[in-house]
Motif scaffolding. Structure first.
Motif, PDB file in Angstrom:
ATOM      1  N   ALA A 128       0.829  -1.210   0.000  1.00 44.58           N
ATOM      2  CA  ALA A 128       0.000   0.000   0.000  1.00 44.58           C
ATOM      3  C   ALA A 128       0.860   1.257   0.000  1.00 44.58           C
ATOM      4  N   ARG A 132       1.228   4.091  -2.948  1.00 41.51           N
ATOM      5  CA  ARG A 132       0.995   5.508  -2.644  1.00 41.51           C
ATOM      6  C   ARG A 132       2.145   6.367  -3.167  1.00 41.51           C
ATOM      7  N   PHE A 243      -4.850   6.658   0.543  1.00 47.37           N
ATOM      8  CA  PHE A 243      -4.036   5.486   0.822  1.00 47.37           C
ATOM      9  C   PHE A 243      -3.715   5.376   2.310  1.00 47.37           C
TER      10      PHE A 243
END
Length: 331
Positions: A128, A132, A243
């Motif tokens: 993640a 981002r 995010f």
């Protein structure tokens, strides 16, 4: 030897489905009657329910505890922005962007699902963060500054509010239906077998990786749909928000409070979370810390959550995700 009757639908389950259909109809007609504030609040609630149900599908039913589902929440919004910039109508781009995030989940799953337990959870958080950072390098996003889906400003504000609401409601109904069907299918039964004992599941012929991938991609698509609805409501896209790891905190709280491994639990947890946010959301960091403490308390002292506790005390199962074995009358 006693024989048992396999019952796929209980009386309470039939009533729950009927009630759900009625609620869906009322919600679909609500923009005609309710104020703009109510519609905005309900749209936000739909987003919370959607991410909670998806995290429960992944962690509760498949045993894949992730702290990185915000990756797909953010990617869905980002792809929608890119598609609009390429000339696609905004609301179509929101749906296609979510589907694109589901496709992105396929190659990610081939790596991430080889990991187990804490390794998988941490890997998803790292993925993640990497996504981002990659998105922030796109000139369209302008780094931490972010950007806005300005194409939505072409719509009348009231019409845009209603379209966002119906998009959120439609996404929620679609994913709730898909999740319920999946859990009652062979795939759902296989996923729960893998959760309980992966080696034993593999030994009886279950394709562990394929089942995990199906669940993983479906959960990613659902989170991406939530992300696109959030973008449509907020208009602004900020990488640290879209995010943000706070989305996983929210998911975990809603599922643990409502009831892990239950269909209704995440919905109940999302409603409770929404109400708490309305009252205490302005407390900032203290609010998030409080959510974490409450989630830990439920995990330790009420692991079945509120719905699990209610079901255990009353025997009412509601929307069962499996079958019920009943002894014949008179046996």
């Amino acid at each position: 030897m006693n024989t048992f009757i396999i019952e796929r639908w209980t009386q309470s389950g039939r009533l729950a489905v009927g009630a759900a259909a009625l609620v869906l109809l009322v919600l679909a007609l609500l923009p005609v009657l309710a104020s703009g504030l109510v519609i905005d609040k309900l749209t936000t609630l739909f987003i919370y329910i959607l991410v909670a149900v998806m995290w429960n599908l992944l962690a509760g039913y498949a045993g894949l505890v992730s702290v990185g589902q915000q990756a797909f929440f953010g990617v869905g919004g980002y792809l929608a922005l890119r598609l609009v910039d390429a000339g696609m109508p905004p609301y179509l781009a929101l749906v296609v962007g979510a589907a694109g995030a589901g496709l992105v989940a396929i190659p990610i799953s081939t790596f991430a699902l080889r990991l187990k337990g804490g390794e998988f959870a941490i890997a998803m958080w790292v993925i993640a963060e990497v996504l981002r950072i990659v998105v922030m390098f796109d000139p369209l996003v302008q780094g931490e500054t972010g950007t806005s889906l300005l194409a939505l400003n072409a719509f009348d504000p009231q019409m845009r509010r209603n379209l966002n609401y119906w998009l959120g409601l439609g996404a929620l109904a679609l994913m709730l239906g898909a999740t319920f069907w999946l859990l009652r299918s062979r795939i759902g039964a296989a996923a729960q077998a893998i959760r309980d004992d992966e080696d034993a599941a593999a030994s009886i012929g279950i394709d562990v990786m394929r089942i995990k991938q199906i669940i993983f991609v479906l959960a990613a698509f659902g989170c991406a749909l939530a992300g696109t609805v959030w973008l449509a409501s907020a208009i602004t896209f900020l990488p640290r928000t879209n995010f943000g790891v706070q989305w996983t905190v929210f998911m975990l709280f809603m599922v643990l409070v409502g009831g892990l491994r239950t269909f209704e639990g995440p919905i109940i947890g999302a409603v409770i979370f929404f109400l708490l946010q309305e009252v205490f959301g302005n407390l900032g960091v203290w609010y998030l810390a409080g959510l974490g403490l409450v989630a830990v308390a439920f995990a330790l002292y009420l692991p079945d959550g509120l719905w699990g506790f209610w079901r255990r005390r009353t025997g009412i199962d509601g929307l069962s995700s499996g079958v019920v074995l009943k002894a014949p009358t008179g046996s």
